[in-house]
Design a protein around this motif. Structure first.
Motif, PDB file in Angstrom:
ATOM      1  N   VAL A   1      43.368 -44.502  -4.029  1.00 40.36           N
ATOM      2  CA  VAL A   1      43.039 -45.838  -4.511  1.00 40.36           C
ATOM      3  C   VAL A   1      43.728 -46.056  -5.851  1.00 40.36           C
ATOM      4  N   SER A   2      43.861 -47.314  -6.218  1.00 40.96           N
ATOM      5  CA  SER A   2      44.565 -47.651  -7.454  1.00 40.96           C
ATOM      6  C   SER A   2      43.933 -48.878  -8.092  1.00 40.96           C
ATOM      7  N   LEU A   3      43.922 -48.882  -9.413  1.00 39.56           N
ATOM      8  CA  LEU A   3      43.560 -50.069 -10.191  1.00 39.56           C
ATOM      9  C   LEU A   3      44.800 -50.499 -10.947  1.00 39.56           C
ATOM     10  N   ARG A   4      45.231 -51.744 -10.737  1.00 37.35           N
ATOM     11  CA  ARG A   4      46.450 -52.252 -11.360  1.00 37.35           C
ATOM     12  C   ARG A   4      46.153 -53.529 -12.133  1.00 37.35           C
ATOM     13  N   ALA A   5      46.994 -53.795 -13.116  1.00 33.89           N
ATOM     14  CA  ALA A   5      46.801 -54.966 -13.960  1.00 33.89           C
ATOM     15  C   ALA A   5      48.149 -55.553 -14.327  1.00 33.89           C
ATOM     16  N   MET A   6      48.204 -56.869 -14.425  1.00 31.55           N
ATOM     17  CA  MET A   6      49.380 -57.550 -14.950  1.00 31.55           C
ATOM     18  C   MET A   6      49.131 -57.808 -16.427  1.00 31.55           C
ATOM     19  N   MET A   7      49.924 -57.125 -17.283  1.00 25.27           N
ATOM     20  CA  MET A   7      49.775 -57.269 -18.729  1.00 25.27           C
ATOM     21  C   MET A   7      51.125 -57.587 -19.339  1.00 25.27           C
ATOM     22  N   ALA A   8      51.222 -58.733 -19.998  1.00 25.45           N
ATOM     23  CA  ALA A   8      52.446 -59.167 -20.673  1.00 25.45           C
ATOM     24  C   ALA A   8      53.644 -59.132 -19.729  1.00 25.45           C
ATOM     25  N   GLY A   9      53.425 -59.537 -18.478  1.00 22.58           N
ATOM     26  CA  GLY A   9      54.509 -59.586 -17.516  1.00 22.58           C
ATOM     27  C   GLY A   9      54.839 -58.257 -16.876  1.00 22.58           C
TER      28      GLY A   9
ATOM     29  N   VAL B   1      53.379 -54.830 -14.604  1.00 17.56           N
ATOM     30  CA  VAL B   1      52.324 -54.260 -13.784  1.00 17.56           C
ATOM     31  C   VAL B   1      52.068 -52.833 -14.266  1.00 17.56           C
ATOM     32  N   VAL B   2      50.838 -52.555 -14.674  1.00 19.60           N
ATOM     33  CA  VAL B   2      50.426 -51.210 -15.095  1.00 19.60           C
ATOM     34  C   VAL B   2      49.437 -50.699 -14.059  1.00 19.60           C
ATOM     35  N   ARG B   3      49.613 -49.458 -13.614  1.00 23.32           N
ATOM     36  CA  ARG B   3      48.760 -48.932 -12.550  1.00 23.32           C
ATOM     37  C   ARG B   3      48.160 -47.574 -12.902  1.00 23.32           C
ATOM     38  N   THR B   4      46.959 -47.353 -12.385  1.00 24.59           N
ATOM     39  CA  THR B   4      46.297 -46.056 -12.426  1.00 24.59           C
ATOM     40  C   THR B   4      45.983 -45.670 -10.995  1.00 24.59           C
ATOM     41  N   ASP B   5      46.654 -44.636 -10.488  1.00 27.83           N
ATOM     42  CA  ASP B   5      46.500 -44.199  -9.107  1.00 27.83           C
ATOM     43  C   ASP B   5      45.745 -42.877  -9.066  1.00 27.83           C
ATOM     44  N   ILE B   6      44.814 -42.752  -8.140  1.00 25.10           N
ATOM     45  CA  ILE B   6      44.150 -41.491  -7.840  1.00 25.10           C
ATOM     46  C   ILE B   6      44.431 -41.173  -6.375  1.00 25.10           C
ATOM     47  N   ALA B   7      45.026 -40.000  -6.108  1.00 24.50           N
ATOM     48  CA  ALA B   7      45.424 -39.642  -4.753  1.00 24.50           C
ATOM     49  C   ALA B   7      44.909 -38.256  -4.393  1.00 24.50           C
ATOM     50  N   GLN B   8      44.522 -38.104  -3.131  1.00 27.58           N
ATOM     51  CA  GLN B   8      43.957 -36.859  -2.629  1.00 27.58           C
ATOM     52  C   GLN B   8      44.846 -36.302  -1.513  1.00 27.58           C
ATOM     53  N   SER B   9      45.171 -35.011  -1.593  1.00 29.11           N
ATOM     54  CA  SER B   9      45.910 -34.331  -0.545  1.00 29.11           C
ATOM     55  C   SER B   9      45.237 -32.997  -0.261  1.00 29.11           C
ATOM     56  N   GLU B  10      45.794 -32.223   0.663  1.00 26.34           N
ATOM     57  CA  GLU B  10      45.239 -30.909   0.973  1.00 26.34           C
ATOM     58  C   GLU B  10      45.402 -29.932  -0.187  1.00 26.34           C
ATOM     59  N   GLU B  11      46.237 -30.287  -1.177  1.00 22.59           N
ATOM     60  CA  GLU B  11      46.463 -29.394  -2.311  1.00 22.59           C
ATOM     61  C   GLU B  11      45.753 -29.852  -3.588  1.00 22.59           C
ATOM     62  N   GLY B  12      44.974 -30.913  -3.508  1.00 26.75           N
ATOM     63  CA  GLY B  12      44.217 -31.304  -4.687  1.00 26.75           C
ATOM     64  C   GLY B  12      44.210 -32.798  -4.926  1.00 26.75           C
ATOM     65  N   THR B  13      43.760 -33.171  -6.118  1.00 24.22           N
ATOM     66  CA  THR B  13      43.640 -34.568  -6.532  1.00 24.22           C
ATOM     67  C   THR B  13      44.507 -34.801  -7.760  1.00 24.22           C
ATOM     68  N   ASN B  14      45.254 -35.886  -7.761  1.00 24.75           N
ATOM     69  CA  ASN B  14      46.125 -36.227  -8.890  1.00 24.75           C
ATOM     70  C   ASN B  14      45.787 -37.607  -9.428  1.00 24.75           C
ATOM     71  N   LEU B  15      45.925 -37.746 -10.730  1.00 23.05           N
ATOM     72  CA  LEU B  15      45.771 -39.023 -11.422  1.00 23.05           C
ATOM     73  C   LEU B  15      47.086 -39.366 -12.085  1.00 23.05           C
ATOM     74  N   TRP B  16      47.595 -40.568 -11.791  1.00 21.84           N
ATOM     75  CA  TRP B  16      48.872 -41.003 -12.370  1.00 21.84           C
ATOM     76  C   TRP B  16      48.666 -42.335 -13.076  1.00 21.84           C
ATOM     77  N   ILE B  17      49.210 -42.472 -14.279  1.00 21.78           N
ATOM     78  CA  ILE B  17      49.174 -43.728 -15.036  1.00 21.78           C
ATOM     79  C   ILE B  17      50.608 -44.144 -15.298  1.00 21.78           C
ATOM     80  N   MET B  18      51.027 -45.267 -14.742  1.00 19.79           N
ATOM     81  CA  MET B  18      52.430 -45.639 -14.734  1.00 19.79           C
ATOM     82  C   MET B  18      52.626 -47.138 -14.906  1.00 19.79           C
ATOM     83  N   VAL B  19      53.862 -47.530 -15.165  1.00 17.37           N
ATOM     84  CA  VAL B  19      54.279 -48.926 -15.145  1.00 17.37           C
ATOM     85  C   VAL B  19      54.942 -49.226 -13.802  1.00 17.37           C
TER      86      VAL B  19
END
Length: 428
Positions: A396-404, A406-424
């Motif tokens: 799942v991801s929460l994204r926002a449009m800020m000053a033109g 898109v900024v996103r925070t993604d949380i992803a689950q696989s067989e090897e674990g859980t990752n959190l990514w914060i990106m443009v």
């Protein structure tokens, strides 16, 4: 395992993009945008880090952006910055971007073996589809990169009269004429952009008794056809990007390699609803092949790879763009295939619209996203190999449009674990 990536100013895929100028209805007399955003992250390998990122857009040229970030922790530190989409003098179709990052990180992890090392026939190659996530090198070290990119907007479709496309937004959504998506015809709809990118990478691993390092000095030549309604946040249309990258073993780069890349996306608008101003199904397919990649065997049947792109280039999966449930550059090989689907639900409600002390964020909307991904790397480009034993993840991801942006925070689950990514930017 929870991991995190810094969000500001990381090179996205594809390398080319439509050159745009944005005018927001909320700021009718101001085409300029600025954003300063402090942040912090805490990961298993890097510990607690504090940083700040910022950007200025439209101050010298309306499509140009200047940005940077800096962060630091107990051991880790980094600084990044650049200038994007500067229109060269006496032309409105040629754009130059220069950007890079210099950093030092604890416990850098590379899912690869030592260069030239032969792997026994009963063991998988490190980073291959069947490899273990325990097959890696890890040590403190530097990770630096620097890119120079030249783009040319071809004189047809949406860029027939000018290489720059202007958009009018209200609440972060397009209200002016879309630049593409209604028909698939580069001569009539959408924008076509050629790109020449020279990219450089340096990474080191400082082990107790020795240091390993490697350098890339490569070129990428590509063509993008973006036939979406609004390239920053598409609601319908499609996008295709084809490129070839080559490292001729220039300067400190120690071996030659070639990689061919095809990236295709399709977007379907489901319209609005009671609680959503926009609902979009977004699909992406990516594939690549390295014709220079070969195996060399010794008299015992053990093998090693030569003519291959480094583990963090070429046919690779894992990280903040593709296969987000796996570590960065977890898989790499001669060939790759990847697909993903996202459901993007843009909320009508803006929870901070009337909070004065948060207006510096220039937040236009929040978006909820669910996604699934599948992918596979292999030693050959055959369906019999690439379409079996595929890896998958979801998130799942929460994204926002800020000053033109898109900024996103993604949380992803696989067989090897859980990752959190914060990106443009959206991943595609």
């Amino acid at each position: 395992m929870i991991s995190c990536s810094l969000f500001p100013f990381v090179q996205a895929a594809p390398a080319a993009n439509v050159k745009i100028a944005i005018n927001r209805a909320e700021m009718p007399d101001k085409a300029k945008e600025e954003l300063v955003l402090p942040y912090l992250f805490n990961t298993e390998s890097m510990g607690l880090n504090l940083g700040v990122g910022g950007m200025l857009s439209g101050y010298y040229q309306e499509q140009m952006t200047i940005g940077g970030t800096a962060f630091g922790g107990d051991v880790s530190r980094g600084i990044a910055g650049g200038v994007w989409n500067y229109a060269l003098p006496n032309t409105d179709r040629m754009f130059l971007s220069i950007y890079g990052m210099f950093g030092y990180y604890p416990n850098q992890r590379a899912y690869t073996g030592l260069g030239g090392q032969f792997v026994p026939p009963d063991q998988p190659l490190p980073g291959s589809n069947d490899s273990s996530n325990e097959q890696y090198l890890e040590a403190d070290g530097a990770s630096n990169w620097f890119d120079i990119k030249l783009e040319y907007a071809l004189p047809w479709g949406a860029t027939k009269k000018s290489g720059l496309v202007s958009y009018q937004l209200e609440g972060g959504l397009l209200v002016s004429e879309p630049s593409g998506g209604k028909v698939w015809n580069p001569l009539e709809s959408g924008a076509t952009v050629l790109v020449l990118r020279q990219f450089n990478r340096y990474q080191s691993f400082e082990f107790e008794h020795n240091t390993l390092d490697g350098t890339i000095h490569a070129l990428e030549l590509g063509i993008l056809y973006d036939n979406t309604d609004f390239p920053i946040n598409p609601s319908y249309g499609s996008r295709q990007y084809l490129s070839i990258s080559h490292d001729a073993a220039w300067f400190e780069s120690d071996h030659e390699w070639t990689f061919i890349n095809l990236d295709m996306s399709k977007y379907f608008s489901l319209g609005s609803s009671k609680y959503a101003s926009q609902r979009v199904v977004a699909l992406n397919f990516w594939t690549g092949y390295s014709p220079s990649w070969e195996l060399k065997y010794n008299e015992m049947g053990a093998r090693t790879v030569f003519g291959n792109a480094p583990y963090n280039e070429g046919a690779r999966l894992g990280g903040f763009y593709r296969m987000r449930g796996y570590d960065q550059n977890r898989f790499h090989d001669k060939a790759v295939i990847y697909g993903t689907a996202e459901y993007r639900y843009t909320l009508r409600a803006n929870p901070i619209a009337d909070i004065n002390w948060l207006r510096f964020l220039h937040l236009d909307w929040l978006q909820l996203v669910g996604f699934v991904e599948v992918g596979r790397v292999g030693e050959s480009y055959r369906a019999s190999e690439l379409l079996k034993d595929v890896k998958y993840d979801y998130g799942v991801s929460l994204r926002a449009m800020m000053a033109g942006l898109v900024v996103r925070t993604d949380i992803a689950q696989s067989e090897e674990g859980t990752n959190l990514w914060i990106m443009v930017d959206h991943p595609f």
